[in-house]
Design an enzyme around this catalytic site. Structure first.
Site, PDB file in Angstrom:
ATOM      1  N   LYS A   1      -1.830  16.626   8.034  1.00 21.39           N
ATOM      2  CA  LYS A   1      -3.089  15.412   7.965  1.00 21.39           C
ATOM      3  C   LYS A   1      -3.798  15.162   6.604  1.00 21.39           C
ATOM      4  CE  LYS A   1      -5.385  11.968   9.374  1.00 21.39           C
ATOM      5  NZ  LYS A   1      -6.714  11.966  10.388  1.00 21.39           N
TER       6      LYS A   1
ATOM      7  N   HIS B   1      -1.751  13.911   4.429  1.00 21.15           N
ATOM      8  CA  HIS B   1      -1.610  12.516   4.660  1.00 21.15           C
ATOM      9  C   HIS B   1      -2.912  11.678   4.118  1.00 21.15           C
ATOM     10  CE1 HIS B   1      -3.154   9.059   7.285  1.00 21.15           C
ATOM     11  NE2 HIS B   1      -1.819   8.846   7.452  1.00 21.15           N
ATOM     12  N   ASN B   2      -4.250  12.513   4.256  1.00 22.45           N
ATOM     13  CA  ASN B   2      -5.354  11.728   3.846  1.00 22.45           C
ATOM     14  C   ASN B   2      -5.422  11.327   2.227  1.00 22.45           C
ATOM     15  OD1 ASN B   2      -5.839  11.310   6.496  1.00 22.45           O
ATOM     16  ND2 ASN B   2      -7.787  12.597   6.396  1.00 22.45           N
TER      17      ASN B   2
ATOM     18  N   GLU C   1      -3.242   8.623   1.268  1.00 21.15           N
ATOM     19  CA  GLU C   1      -3.858   7.424   1.759  1.00 21.15           C
ATOM     20  C   GLU C   1      -4.946   7.001   0.673  1.00 21.15           C
ATOM     21  OE1 GLU C   1      -5.623   7.775   5.551  1.00 21.15           O
ATOM     22  OE2 GLU C   1      -7.124   6.459   4.888  1.00 21.15           O
TER      23      GLU C   1
ATOM     24  N   SER D   1      -3.673  10.199  13.261  1.00 18.53           N
ATOM     25  CA  SER D   1      -3.691   9.297  12.332  1.00 18.53           C
ATOM     26  C   SER D   1      -3.357   7.990  12.965  1.00 18.53           C
ATOM     27  CB  SER D   1      -3.014   9.643  11.011  1.00 18.53           C
ATOM     28  OG  SER D   1      -3.108   8.180  10.165  1.00 18.53           O
TER      29      SER D   1
HETATM   30  P1  NDP Z   1     -17.365   8.962  16.001  1.00 19.91           P
HETATM   31  O1  NDP Z   1     -18.831   9.179  15.406  1.00 19.91           O
HETATM   32  O2  NDP Z   1     -17.123   7.551  16.601  1.00 19.91           O
HETATM   33  O3  NDP Z   1     -17.874   9.720  17.576  1.00 19.91           O
HETATM   34  C1  NDP Z   1     -18.302  11.101  17.277  1.00 19.91           C
HETATM   35  C2  NDP Z   1     -18.169  12.058  18.624  1.00 19.91           C
HETATM   36  O4  NDP Z   1     -18.563  13.021  18.563  1.00 19.91           O
HETATM   37  C3  NDP Z   1     -19.076  11.572  19.487  1.00 19.91           C
HETATM   38  O5  NDP Z   1     -18.489  11.317  20.804  1.00 19.91           O
HETATM   39  C4  NDP Z   1     -20.222  12.251  19.519  1.00 19.91           C
HETATM   40  O6  NDP Z   1     -21.072  12.624  20.899  1.00 19.91           O
HETATM   41  C5  NDP Z   1     -19.421  13.703  19.200  1.00 19.91           C
HETATM   42  N1  NDP Z   1     -20.272  14.623  18.748  1.00 19.91           N
HETATM   43  C6  NDP Z   1     -20.886  14.486  17.594  1.00 19.91           C
HETATM   44  N2  NDP Z   1     -21.496  15.728  17.352  1.00 19.91           N
HETATM   45  C7  NDP Z   1     -21.776  16.383  18.367  1.00 19.91           C
HETATM   46  C8  NDP Z   1     -22.094  17.769  18.868  1.00 19.91           C
HETATM   47  N3  NDP Z   1     -22.689  18.599  17.987  1.00 19.91           N
HETATM   48  N4  NDP Z   1     -21.776  18.410  19.998  1.00 19.91           N
HETATM   49  C9  NDP Z   1     -20.875  17.462  20.856  1.00 19.91           C
HETATM   50  N5  NDP Z   1     -20.487  16.231  20.747  1.00 19.91           N
HETATM   51  C10 NDP Z   1     -20.731  15.742  19.327  1.00 19.91           C
HETATM   52  O7  NDP Z   1     -16.206   9.650  15.554  1.00 19.91           O
HETATM   53  P2  NDP Z   1     -14.838   9.450  15.272  1.00 19.91           P
HETATM   54  O8  NDP Z   1     -14.301   9.173  16.746  1.00 19.91           O
HETATM   55  O9  NDP Z   1     -14.517   8.454  14.403  1.00 19.91           O
HETATM   56  O10 NDP Z   1     -14.202  10.779  14.868  1.00 19.91           O
HETATM   57  C11 NDP Z   1     -13.914  11.908  15.802  1.00 19.91           C
HETATM   58  C12 NDP Z   1     -13.404  12.897  15.066  1.00 19.91           C
HETATM   59  O11 NDP Z   1     -11.895  12.137  14.795  1.00 19.91           O
HETATM   60  C13 NDP Z   1     -13.552  13.403  13.612  1.00 19.91           C
HETATM   61  O12 NDP Z   1     -13.320  14.695  13.400  1.00 19.91           O
HETATM   62  C14 NDP Z   1     -12.919  12.380  12.668  1.00 19.91           C
HETATM   63  O13 NDP Z   1     -12.781  12.815  11.237  1.00 19.91           O
HETATM   64  C15 NDP Z   1     -11.572  12.318  13.328  1.00 19.91           C
HETATM   65  N6  NDP Z   1     -10.605  11.132  12.841  1.00 19.91           N
HETATM   66  C16 NDP Z   1     -11.673   9.902  13.017  1.00 19.91           C
HETATM   67  C17 NDP Z   1     -10.691   8.769  12.415  1.00 19.91           C
HETATM   68  C18 NDP Z   1     -11.196   7.436  12.296  1.00 19.91           C
HETATM   69  O14 NDP Z   1     -10.513   6.609  11.875  1.00 19.91           O
HETATM   70  N7  NDP Z   1     -12.414   7.330  12.941  1.00 19.91           N
HETATM   71  C19 NDP Z   1      -9.229   8.869  12.346  1.00 19.91           C
HETATM   72  C20 NDP Z   1      -8.765  10.186  12.647  1.00 19.91           C
HETATM   73  C21 NDP Z   1      -9.463  11.178  12.797  1.00 19.91           C
HETATM   74  P3  NDP Z   1     -22.355  11.743  21.099  1.00 19.91           P
HETATM   75  O15 NDP Z   1     -21.982  10.402  21.431  1.00 19.91           O
HETATM   76  O16 NDP Z   1     -23.200  12.616  21.641  1.00 19.91           O
HETATM   77  O17 NDP Z   1     -23.182  11.524  19.757  1.00 19.91           O
END
Ligand code: NDP
Length: 416
Positions: A184, A187-188, A191, A130
């Site tokens: 987590k 936590h959400n 939130e 988080s």
């Molecule tokens: P983003 O949308 O910024 O990035 C998504 C990532 O996942 C990219 O690297 C994308 O690759 C990859 N991806 C999506 N689909 C696939 C697939 N089928 N196979 C392989 N790679 C894939 O997401 P976030 O970084 O925000 O979130 C990532 C995780 O973290 C999620 O589970 C989210 O819920 C969690 N999270 C997010 C928070 C936030 O504040 N954003 C906070 C805490 C947790 P590509 O570039 O190829 O599309």
């Protein structure tokens, strides 16, 4: 080339920032992203940390770049992509490698993945993170579920990159399999309750008092507006507009009276509402801990939420102290919170009452008040539910002061 200590798949918002955080703490990291351009962009923007980053363009290359036994973080979209990624990794990883799912997984999926990977030679960790983009880059709160042994293998790097509260790392092992992702999720939930209550106070300030008024009095309306903007309400906008037509727009009546007193009430009402939301969150965790045999450490959870995560607040330090001091049931029973609630709940009651009269919807604040009132009512009203169930289904009821099951004098009753 020197091998990396750790790997990471998924260079989106969270993954890219987490990777830079890891690199900045002196851990060489190999990275891979499904879309090549994102890996290139990440490397290009890695600045002074460029030498600590090893870009990889296939899973085979990634596995070869990390020193075994390999810790490997997956930070991709939750759900099917995680399963697909794990499946693909099974072909390239070796025994004793650790796969860490750091996304927002459903804890039941995490439990399933544990059981699917057991006996495969790979170790699995389900890790809640988080703090959003900023936390991932400079110190998130990290909630780990898995075997204690696997935690010990990654503890050093995870505590190093986590947020610190007075030098204490906000990263901890919380229990087996789905424990980290469950915590987590709670936590959400807290939130969202926080955001909803802030939005409700904002609604009263905007419609009941005038926002301008709030700004003049130094209320942080910009932060409130940002929280409001984050809320996801747009999906039922058409319905709300139709309902407004059906019932007419009565608007919210301006709240009159002593504005200073009302502003003080709003502040304390939010405080009381937040305490109730946390109490519920910890109570749910306590129930789940028994259900899934996690033995969740409540003082530790409160401690690792004190910094880095979205819901960090001073109050969590008081909660950590309360749980460390033996508050084992509901937070509302901890002496520190009894006195805080005694001071704050009259304000919550006044705010809910005045908002209802004015026509301002305050669902989270009113449910927090109802929860508090129900929780502290020694003799509730569910005895009448037992009587009704006995009437239509002969389910029986208990009596105060008498042992046994009883039936009421309702004859054959109704079908139910
Ligand atoms: P983003 O949308 O910024 O990035 C998504 C990532 O996942 C990219 O690297 C994308 O690759 C990859 N991806 C999506 N689909 C696939 C697939 N089928 N196979 C392989 N790679 C894939 O997401 P976030 O970084 O925000 O979130 C990532 C995780 O973290 C999620 O589970 C989210 O819920 C969690 N999270 C997010 C928070 C936030 O504040 N954003 C906070 C805490 C947790 P590509 O570039 O190829 O599309």
């Amino acid at each position: 080339m020197e091998k990396a200590e750790i790997g990471l798949i998924g260079l989106g918002t969270m993954g890219s920032n987490l990777a830079l955080n890891i690199a900045e703490h002196g851990h060489r990291i190999a990275v891979f992203n499904r879309t090549r351009a994102r890996t290139d962009a990440f490397v290009e923007n890695s600045g002074a940390l460029r030498d600590m980053v090893v870009p990889c363009y296939s899973l085979e290359e990634l596995a070869a770049a990390i020193r075994p036994p390999r810790p490997l973080i997956i930070m991709v979209l939750a759900g099917k992509p995680v399963d697909e990624q794990i499946e693909a990794l099974r072909g390239v990883l070796s025994d004793n490698d650790i796969v860490i799912d750091a996304g927002n997984a459903n804890f039941r999926d995490t439990m399933r993945r544990f059981s699917e990977l057991s006996g495969s030679g790979l170790t699995f960790i389900g890790m809640g993170v988080s703090g959003g983009e900023e936390g991932a880059r400079h110190g998130p709160s990290i909630m780990v579920g898995g075997t204690e042994d696997s935690w010990k293998r990654v503890e050093k790097v995870l505590t190093a990159i986590s947020a610190k509260f007075k030098d204490e790392p906000c990263a901890a092992w919380l229990g087996t399999d789905g424990a980290g992702h469950f915590v987590k999720t709670i936590h959400n939930g807290i939130e969202y309750a926080d955001m909803q209550m802030i939005a409700e106070i904002y609604g009263i300030l905007r419609d009941g008092l005038g926002v301008i008024e709030a700004q003049q009095l130094g209320i942080p309306a910009t932060a409130i507006e940002a929280a409001v903007a984050a809320r996801v309400l747009s999906s039922i906008k058409d319905e709300r507009q139709a309902a407004e037509k059906a019932y007419g727009n009565i608007g919210v009546t301006r709240i009159s009276g002593d504005k200073d007193a009302l502003l003080k009430d709003l502040e304390l009402a939010l405080f009381a509402g937040k305490i109730a939301a946390y109490a519920q969150g910890f109570a749910v965790m306590s129930g789940a801990s028994k259900e899934f045999n996690w033995n969740l450490p409540m003082p530790t959870i409160a401690k690792i939420w004190r910094a880095g995560c979205i819901i960090r607040s001073q109050m969590l330090d008081t909660m950590a102290e309360a749980f460390s001091g033996g508050a084992s049931t509901n937070l509302l029973m901890a002496p520190a919170f009894i006195s805080l609630m005694q001071e704050a709940h009259p304000s919550l009651r006044r705010v809910v009452a005045r908002a209802s009269e004015a026509g301002a919807p305050v669902p989270a604040l009113s449910s927090a008040l109802a929860y508090f009132d129900s929780y502290r009512q020694g003799r509730g009203t569910s005895n009448l539910i037992q009587a009704q169930r006995d009437f239509f289904g002969a389910h029986g009821f208990e009596r105060i002061g008498e042992q046994g099951a009883f039936h009421g004098p309702w004859g054959s009753g109704a079908a139910g």
